[in-house]
Scaffold this active site. Structure first.
Site, PDB file in Angstrom:
ATOM      1  N   ASP A 225       0.776  -1.234   0.000  1.00 32.08           N
ATOM      2  CA  ASP A 225       0.000   0.000   0.000  1.00 32.08           C
ATOM      3  C   ASP A 225       0.811   1.289   0.000  1.00 32.08           C
ATOM      4  OD1 ASP A 225      -1.607  -2.127   0.578  1.00 32.08           O
ATOM      5  OD2 ASP A 225      -2.502  -1.300   2.364  1.00 32.08           O
ATOM      6  N   GLU A 514       3.440  -9.288  11.410  1.00 31.96           N
ATOM      7  CA  GLU A 514       2.937  -8.814  10.118  1.00 31.96           C
ATOM      8  C   GLU A 514       4.095  -8.528   9.164  1.00 31.96           C
ATOM      9  OE1 GLU A 514       0.113  -5.136   8.518  1.00 31.96           O
ATOM     10  OE2 GLU A 514       0.686  -5.270  10.629  1.00 31.96           O
TER      11      GLU A 514
END
Length: 585
Positions: A225, A514
């Site tokens: 992103d 993550e």
């Protein structure tokens, strides 16, 4: 049997084998007490870790159980409380080792929210989650009203953008984990038409550059992103006012690790404008052809060909399409001088004008990208008449010829991202290009096997590199998993083994983070992250060297069943061997 194993068995209706001398033997009566850590599906043993208490297998299984909602798996309970598209594909690839039924359910839930125009939305919202728990929430996307013309579902709320097309690959691998269960449930019969519609949408509605590749219309669609690759095209976007939205992501992460408010304002503006156009493609100010997005589309096209063959149809047309797309990827995004693939800003340089922006960006970053022009439609027809990996490779053997071509639209973005290495997963990639990608990955920009523990998301020497800021330098498990598969596919087994070991060590030490600092492996973002746990399971179930198989020339690169038969040399896909973070929209 510990509580995690019991929970999995009860939810999935799993039977438990009796273990005798390492071989599962099944009884007709009640299941006998299994050995430590045994988890089975459809009556067959999945794994039996020697150390059940601290086993990486069971730790990964606990993460996936903890994030399971009953119909799908959230990426993490706090930061990402809904279902994400490419997350679920990666999660299913790992879940197939734990429970093929649950892996099938994961994908069925996601594809059940598909729009009539074929798009698979990047978020499927859980109606039980409060609206203020995540932004942008369902009331921002307004899918059932703003997306009505595009065929958004009425019974479930979704976002209106997409994510990378890993889904056909995931469906095929999940089927292969338990073909009997898959056939009994008509899994492929139900999934194939949805996947075919998804690929049609990308190949037709999203070919915004006219060169045969799919474009993303928002950074969130590509999955990486906050990558510096988006800085130049985003600079044309007027950000939404900060007071017009509230960033829920900052409730769960340090601001210095997240996208800036300026970038976030641009993300919101792009998404709102797309929504206000009724999610119609082609009318916005942002369109980028990304090498990773298109490489995953090509890999999934090969997988879709195998699904078609399993269902009794010929898959040759889809294989040929995948090879044409590989040629287009090289034609439009490969830069031989830099030794990697780059994103193309479709509207850069004034929507098809010559690469003024390209030159300006190159001088700013120190990376000069040669100008190239696509050749006429006659060349496209010529490519269509050719078939097979040999034709693609022959077409692009000379890097000098590639550097002379210009594109009719847009400009390459001179930012080195891990996305530019991921076409290594493609079986028809020309050998000289694959070898060059390996050298680039192992060099000073990415440090594979040397300076870094895992391959970073962005150039170590780049002006925007930050080892902790979201997609601007940290290492991610899904991209490194893809690179491990690609290295093995192209014969780089020692490098693949090293990366596999580093992935497993880092996953365990970081608490299935993550993402991590690429140098130290320090955990960043959410802990107990689902795709990290799922891909750890996949690596644990695939012994290194298991994919050293060749297949019939012309057969699907994902088909392991056509093993060595005296035929040579079509490379066998590494995926058939077994084989988000932040804003995410």
């Amino acid at each position: 049997m510990d509580s995690t194993t019991q929970l999995t068995a009860l939810r999935m209706g799993i039977t438990t084998p009796v273990r005798t001398s390492g071989t599962p033997v099944h009884t007709s009566g009640p299941p006998s007490s299994p050995g430590p850590g045994e988890i089975s599906h459809s009556g067959s043993l999945v794994y039996d870790p020697a150390d059940p208490t601290g086993s990486l297998h069971l730790r990964a299984a606990r993460v996936l159980n903890g994030n399971w909602t009953g119909t799908s798996t959230v990426p993490s309970r706090g930061l990402y409380p809904h279902q994400w598209s490419w997350d679920s594909a990666f999660i299913a690839i790992g879940l197939r080792h734990l429970s093929p039924l649950r892996a099938q359910t994961e994908l069925e839930t996601l594809l059940g929210a598909q729009w009539a125009d074929g798009r698979i939305p990047h978020i499927v919202f859980n109606p039980s989650v409060p609206l203020d728990a995540y932004f942008p929430s369902p009331d921002f996307w307004r899918s059932s009203t703003a997306g009505r013309a595009a065929g958004a579902p009425r019974t479930v709320q979704t976002s209106g953008i997409v994510q990378p097309p890993v889904h056909a690959l995931a469906v095929w691998l999940v089927h292969r984990a338990d073909p009997g269960l898959s056939r009994a449930r008509s899994f492929l019969h139900r999934m194939y038409p949805r996947l075919a519609a998804w690929h049609r949408y990308l190949l037709h509605r999203r070919d915004l550059g006219g060169g045969g590749l799919a474009s993303v219309v928002h950074p969130w669609e590509q999955g990486m992103d906050n990558s510096p690759c988006w800085d130049a095209p985003l600079s044309r976007i007027t950000p939404a006012p900060a007071r017009s939205f509230r960033r829920a992501d900052l409730d769960h992460g340090a601001p210095e690790d997240r996208p800036t408010d300026l970038d976030y304002g641009r993300y919101v503006r792009l998404a709102a404008d797309y929504r206000d156009r009724g999610y119609a493609d082609g009318g916005g100010d942002f369109a980028v052809e990304d090498p990773a997005f298109n490489a995953l589309l090509i890999a999934s096209e090969h997988a879709l060909a195998r699904i078609a063959q399993e269902l009794g149809a010929a898959g040759t047309a889809r294989h040929a399409r995948a090879e044409r797309l590989t040629a287009a990827l090289v034609d439009r995004l490969w830069d031989p001088a830099e030794g990697m693939f780059f994103c193309r800003d479709v509207y850069g340089g004034g929507r098809g004008e010559s690469g003024a922006l390209e030159s300006e960006q190159g001088s700013q970053s120190g990376a000069r990208i040669p100008e190239r022009r696509s050749q006429s439609g006659a060349l496209g027809l010529e490519r269509r008449s050719q078939s097979g990996a040999h034709a693609v490779e022959q077409r692009f053997q000379s890097s000098a010829h590639a550097s002379e071509r210009r594109s009719p639209s847009g400009a390459l973005i001179p930012e080195r991202s891990v996305a530019g290495l991921l076409p290594l997963i493609l079986p028809a990639l020309p050998r000289d290009i694959a070898a060059t990608l390996v050298r680039t990955a192992s060099g000073r920009h990415f440090g594979l096997g040397g300076a870094t523990r895992l391959v970073p998301s962005y150039d170590l020497t780049g002006h925007a590199f930050d080892p902790h800021r979201y997609w601007r330098g940290p290492a991610w498990f899904n991209t490194n998993w893809l690179l491990e598969r690609g290295l093995r596919l192209h014969g780089e087994h020692a490098r693949a083994d090293g990366l596999r070991a580093a992935l497993l060590d880092t996953a365990g030490e970081s608490g299935f983070a993550e993402y991590v600092d690429p140098y130290t492996g320090e955990a960043c973002g959410a802990l107990g992250f689902s795709w990290t746990a799922a891909l750890t399971l996949d690596l644990l179930h695939e012994p290194s060297g298991a994919d050293q198989v060749v297949s019939h020339p012309g057969h699907d690169a994902f088909d392991k069943t056509h093993g060595s038969t005296g035929h040579s040399t079509t490379r066998h896909s590494a995926f058939e061997t077994g084989a988000k973070g932040g804003d995410r929209g």
